[in-house]
Design a protein around this motif. Structure first.
Motif, PDB file in Angstrom:
ATOM      1  N   UNK A 208     -69.169 -41.753  16.377  1.00  0.00           N
ATOM      2  CA  UNK A 208     -67.820 -41.843  16.500  1.00  0.00           C
ATOM      3  C   UNK A 208     -66.859 -41.253  17.554  1.00  0.00           C
ATOM      4  N   UNK A 209     -65.706 -41.656  17.516  1.00  0.00           N
ATOM      5  CA  UNK A 209     -64.757 -40.883  18.731  1.00  0.00           C
ATOM      6  C   UNK A 209     -64.672 -39.481  18.710  1.00  0.00           C
ATOM      7  N   UNK A 210     -65.017 -39.046  17.280  1.00  0.00           N
ATOM      8  CA  UNK A 210     -65.105 -37.426  16.841  1.00  0.00           C
ATOM      9  C   UNK A 210     -66.185 -36.843  17.092  1.00  0.00           C
ATOM     10  N   UNK A 211     -67.342 -37.619  17.696  1.00  0.00           N
ATOM     11  CA  UNK A 211     -68.617 -37.139  18.103  1.00  0.00           C
ATOM     12  C   UNK A 211     -69.476 -36.886  16.997  1.00  0.00           C
ATOM     13  N   UNK A 212     -69.124 -37.475  15.626  1.00  0.00           N
ATOM     14  CA  UNK A 212     -70.414 -37.629  14.575  1.00  0.00           C
ATOM     15  C   UNK A 212     -70.993 -38.899  14.759  1.00  0.00           C
ATOM     16  N   UNK A 409     -46.925 -56.715  24.740  1.00  0.00           N
ATOM     17  CA  UNK A 409     -47.799 -55.511  24.349  1.00  0.00           C
ATOM     18  C   UNK A 409     -49.225 -55.101  25.090  1.00  0.00           C
ATOM     19  N   UNK A 410     -49.928 -56.507  24.947  1.00  0.00           N
ATOM     20  CA  UNK A 410     -51.168 -56.234  25.827  1.00  0.00           C
ATOM     21  C   UNK A 410     -50.933 -55.711  27.041  1.00  0.00           C
ATOM     22  N   UNK A 411     -50.028 -56.036  27.824  1.00  0.00           N
ATOM     23  CA  UNK A 411     -49.841 -55.444  29.132  1.00  0.00           C
ATOM     24  C   UNK A 411     -49.710 -53.833  29.107  1.00  0.00           C
ATOM     25  N   UNK A 412     -49.603 -53.289  28.447  1.00  0.00           N
ATOM     26  CA  UNK A 412     -49.222 -51.713  28.449  1.00  0.00           C
ATOM     27  C   UNK A 412     -50.817 -51.249  28.454  1.00  0.00           C
ATOM     28  N   UNK A 413     -50.950 -50.107  29.283  1.00  0.00           N
ATOM     29  CA  UNK A 413     -52.215 -49.606  29.808  1.00  0.00           C
ATOM     30  C   UNK A 413     -53.357 -49.173  28.731  1.00  0.00           C
ATOM     31  N   UNK A 414     -52.897 -48.801  27.686  1.00  0.00           N
ATOM     32  CA  UNK A 414     -53.641 -48.134  26.696  1.00  0.00           C
ATOM     33  C   UNK A 414     -53.586 -48.886  25.431  1.00  0.00           C
ATOM     34  N   UNK A 415     -53.146 -50.361  25.567  1.00  0.00           N
ATOM     35  CA  UNK A 415     -52.843 -50.991  24.273  1.00  0.00           C
ATOM     36  C   UNK A 415     -54.060 -51.200  23.415  1.00  0.00           C
ATOM     37  N   UNK A 416     -55.227 -51.559  24.224  1.00  0.00           N
ATOM     38  CA  UNK A 416     -56.505 -51.873  23.492  1.00  0.00           C
ATOM     39  C   UNK A 416     -57.018 -50.656  22.902  1.00  0.00           C
ATOM     40  N   UNK A 418     -55.257 -48.498  20.751  1.00  0.00           N
ATOM     41  CA  UNK A 418     -54.509 -48.262  19.695  1.00  0.00           C
ATOM     42  C   UNK A 418     -54.748 -49.119  18.562  1.00  0.00           C
ATOM     43  N   UNK A 419     -55.962 -50.036  18.782  1.00  0.00           N
ATOM     44  CA  UNK A 419     -56.218 -50.898  17.639  1.00  0.00           C
ATOM     45  C   UNK A 419     -57.429 -50.625  16.996  1.00  0.00           C
ATOM     46  N   UNK A 420     -57.717 -51.126  15.940  1.00  0.00           N
ATOM     47  CA  UNK A 420     -59.123 -51.277  15.077  1.00  0.00           C
ATOM     48  C   UNK A 420     -59.601 -52.543  15.163  1.00  0.00           C
ATOM     49  N   UNK A 421     -58.878 -53.455  15.223  1.00  0.00           N
ATOM     50  CA  UNK A 421     -59.354 -54.917  15.350  1.00  0.00           C
ATOM     51  C   UNK A 421     -58.384 -55.920  16.203  1.00  0.00           C
ATOM     52  N   UNK A 422     -58.806 -56.762  16.828  1.00  0.00           N
ATOM     53  CA  UNK A 422     -57.847 -57.871  17.471  1.00  0.00           C
ATOM     54  C   UNK A 422     -58.638 -59.169  17.442  1.00  0.00           C
ATOM     55  N   UNK A 423     -57.760 -60.165  17.164  1.00  0.00           N
ATOM     56  CA  UNK A 423     -58.355 -61.658  17.087  1.00  0.00           C
ATOM     57  C   UNK A 423     -57.402 -62.411  17.963  1.00  0.00           C
ATOM     58  N   UNK A 424     -57.837 -63.507  18.413  1.00  0.00           N
ATOM     59  CA  UNK A 424     -59.086 -63.958  18.729  1.00  0.00           C
ATOM     60  C   UNK A 424     -59.659 -63.417  20.032  1.00  0.00           C
ATOM     61  N   UNK A 440     -62.750 -44.555  28.106  1.00  0.00           N
ATOM     62  CA  UNK A 440     -61.471 -44.649  28.245  1.00  0.00           C
ATOM     63  C   UNK A 440     -60.961 -43.649  29.359  1.00  0.00           C
ATOM     64  N   UNK A 441     -59.892 -44.079  29.875  1.00  0.00           N
ATOM     65  CA  UNK A 441     -59.454 -43.296  31.036  1.00  0.00           C
ATOM     66  C   UNK A 441     -58.647 -42.038  30.588  1.00  0.00           C
ATOM     67  N   UNK A 442     -58.734 -40.868  31.266  1.00  0.00           N
ATOM     68  CA  UNK A 442     -57.871 -39.506  30.791  1.00  0.00           C
ATOM     69  C   UNK A 442     -56.629 -39.952  30.038  1.00  0.00           C
ATOM     70  N   UNK A 443     -55.630 -40.768  30.340  1.00  0.00           N
ATOM     71  CA  UNK A 443     -54.462 -41.060  29.733  1.00  0.00           C
ATOM     72  C   UNK A 443     -54.627 -41.821  28.377  1.00  0.00           C
ATOM     73  N   UNK A 444     -55.700 -42.593  28.091  1.00  0.00           N
ATOM     74  CA  UNK A 444     -55.879 -43.207  26.990  1.00  0.00           C
ATOM     75  C   UNK A 444     -56.909 -42.851  25.946  1.00  0.00           C
ATOM     76  N   UNK A 445     -57.257 -41.364  26.358  1.00  0.00           N
ATOM     77  CA  UNK A 445     -58.579 -40.873  25.839  1.00  0.00           C
ATOM     78  C   UNK A 445     -58.055 -40.564  24.083  1.00  0.00           C
TER      79      UNK A 445
END
Length: 452
Positions: A208-212, A409-416, A418-424, A440-445
């Motif tokens: 996981x992102x938390x290391x578990x 909103x997808x144009x924002x650098x860290x938009x992807x 902030x999500x759990x799921x996106x379609x399509x 992820x980059x440092x600013x999006x981590x």
């Protein structure tokens, strides 16, 4: 003269004695009737009134000036105002299994499911019911997919063609998956399945992102196609990966509901101890490590509360992009078209079918309740109908984008991030998003999930 009087006295006594004896009875009956008419029936008496009074006092209560009014209408409707086919069928079923009208079902809610299971005979095939067209006045004008559904909507027990045995250890609670991914796909979508296996749908121990580290398993849900060449390729794919579940029904849009119902049955037998289930389409992108962190946080929040509250929360946990107050689409040109002759009314709240999460405990309840909810042609609406009868309200989360990002909103650098799921998303886009979100980059981590 004396003898004559004596003779007549005897005659008078002979005729008058019964009247004298009946006089007390007559007086008693008269007094009783007067009392009943003025005060109501005495205790133990049964009196039928042709017209009920406007107000009444409930049994067991003392006479009071605060009288309760009679209900204006009957409590249980015996017939529906609507003549729509699905509404009529479901109304009869709901009355048949109403826990107040049939209290023994409340004590044993699985009795209907048991009866259904016992009535199955191996090898039985369900035939279309073409007489159903007599109940729908506009049947001849319906699109072909609606006609096919209406004539086969009583068929829900379909044989397994491919049944993977090694996805989960059905007997082991300790080694149960934290997350079982059940992905709806079609036989020809080889590229989508391959992209999912190599990106967000990887099976095994996931960090996981938390290391578990958490165990994730994956299955694809399919019907069959008429293309024999594609069917042969699917069997080879199943032998290679062991993650294909296929049933003996045609894989059409209106048969997606069957994948839900049959998957819940498969889950109860093959992977009953999985903690959570992801159900979604094969053209979505899921941030699986972030999903696992989200689920761990939900479990931790439950464990920090009372035990009873935690149990209830996990037994009714379902989250996604919740759609409320939706109405059937009456436009004949869309694949979601539902005619008024088939269904009337609004849809219950439901999580969008592109992707959602629910607990394994809820999946077992959905299996039971689905046996008394008539099949509906739109799968996510059908899930909402099952949830409604369970008294479960789905949780809406803004990180489930089943209708894609809002404009720009997808144009924002860290938009992807902030999500759990996106379609399509296409297979190529899945690879691109996986690479971006995995490193992820440092600013999006440390970006948080999308807010409401």
């Amino acid at each position: 003269m004396a003898s004559c009087l004596c003779r007549y006295r005897r005659r008078i006594l002979f005729f008058c004695s019964p009247c004298i004896l009946l006089l007390p009875v007559y007086i008693y009956v008269s007094v009783a009737l007067y009392y009943i008419m003025k005060h109501g029936a005495p205790y133990g008496a049964r009196v039928v009134h042709s017209v009920l009074p406007t107000h009444f006092t409930s049994c067991g209560l003392k006479h009071s000036r605060d009288l309760a009014p009679h209900p204006a209408k009957s409590f249980w409707k015996s017939e529906l105002d609507s003549g729509a086919l699905w509404n009529i069928i479901q109304h009869k079923t709901d009355r048949q299994y109403n826990p107040i009208l049939r209290p023994h079902l409340a004590e044993n809610p699985s009795s209907l499911y048991y009866k259904t299971e016992m009535s199955r005979r191996p090898g039985d095939r369900c035939s279309p019911n073409y007489e159903i067209n007599n109940t729908m006045p506009d049947y001849a004008k319906l699109p072909i997919q609606m006609k096919n559904f209406v004539t086969t909507m009583h068929c829900r027990d379909h044989l397994l063609i491919i049944d993977p045995l090694d996805v989960c250890d059905a007997q082991a609670k300790k080694g149960a998956p934290s997350l079982l991914m059940a992905i709806k796909t079609q036989t020809a979508n080889f590229e989508n399945r391959e992209a999912i296996r190599e990106t967000w749908g990887r099976s095994g121990n996931i960090i996981t992102l938390g290391g578990q580290q958490r165990l994730v398993r994956r299955v694809f849900l399919l019907g069959k196609s008429e293309d024999l060449h594609i069917e042969e390729k699917l069997h080879l794919e199943s032998e290679k990966y062991g993650d294909i579940i296929q049933w003996d029904f045609m894989d059409t849009f209106f048969n997606l509901t069957l994948k839900d119902v049959l998957f819940w049955d498969w889950f109860s037998r093959r992977c009953p101890h999985a903690h959570f289930i992801f159900k979604g389409d094969d053209d979505v992108f899921v941030r699986t490590p972030a999903v696992l962190d989200y689920l761990l946080a939900e479990e931790a929040d439950g464990n920090s509360s009372n035990g009873s509250r935690q149990t209830n929360k996990m037994e009714t946990f379902v989250v996604g992009d919740v759609i409320s107050n939706a109405a059937p689409i009456r436009s004949n040109g869309t694949k979601y078209y539902i005619p008024e002759s088939f269904y009337k009314g609004l849809y219950p709240s439901y999580p969008g079918g592109g992707g959602m999460l629910y607990s394994g405990s809820l999946a077992h309840k959905l299996l039971e309740v689905s046996q008394r909810v008539h099949l509906f042609p739109i799968d996510d609406v059908y899930l909402g109908m099952c949830l409604q009868r369970l008294g479960v309200y789905p949780i809406s989360h803004p990180a489930f984008l089943t209708f894609d990002f809002p404009k720009d909103e997808p144009k924002e650098p860290c938009a992807n991030h902030t999500i759990l799921l996106v379609h399509k998303r296409s297979p190529a886009e899945m690879f691109q998003l996986w690479n971006e979100t995995s490193t992820p980059s440092p600013e999006c981590r440390y970006v948080k999930l999308r807010p409401d």
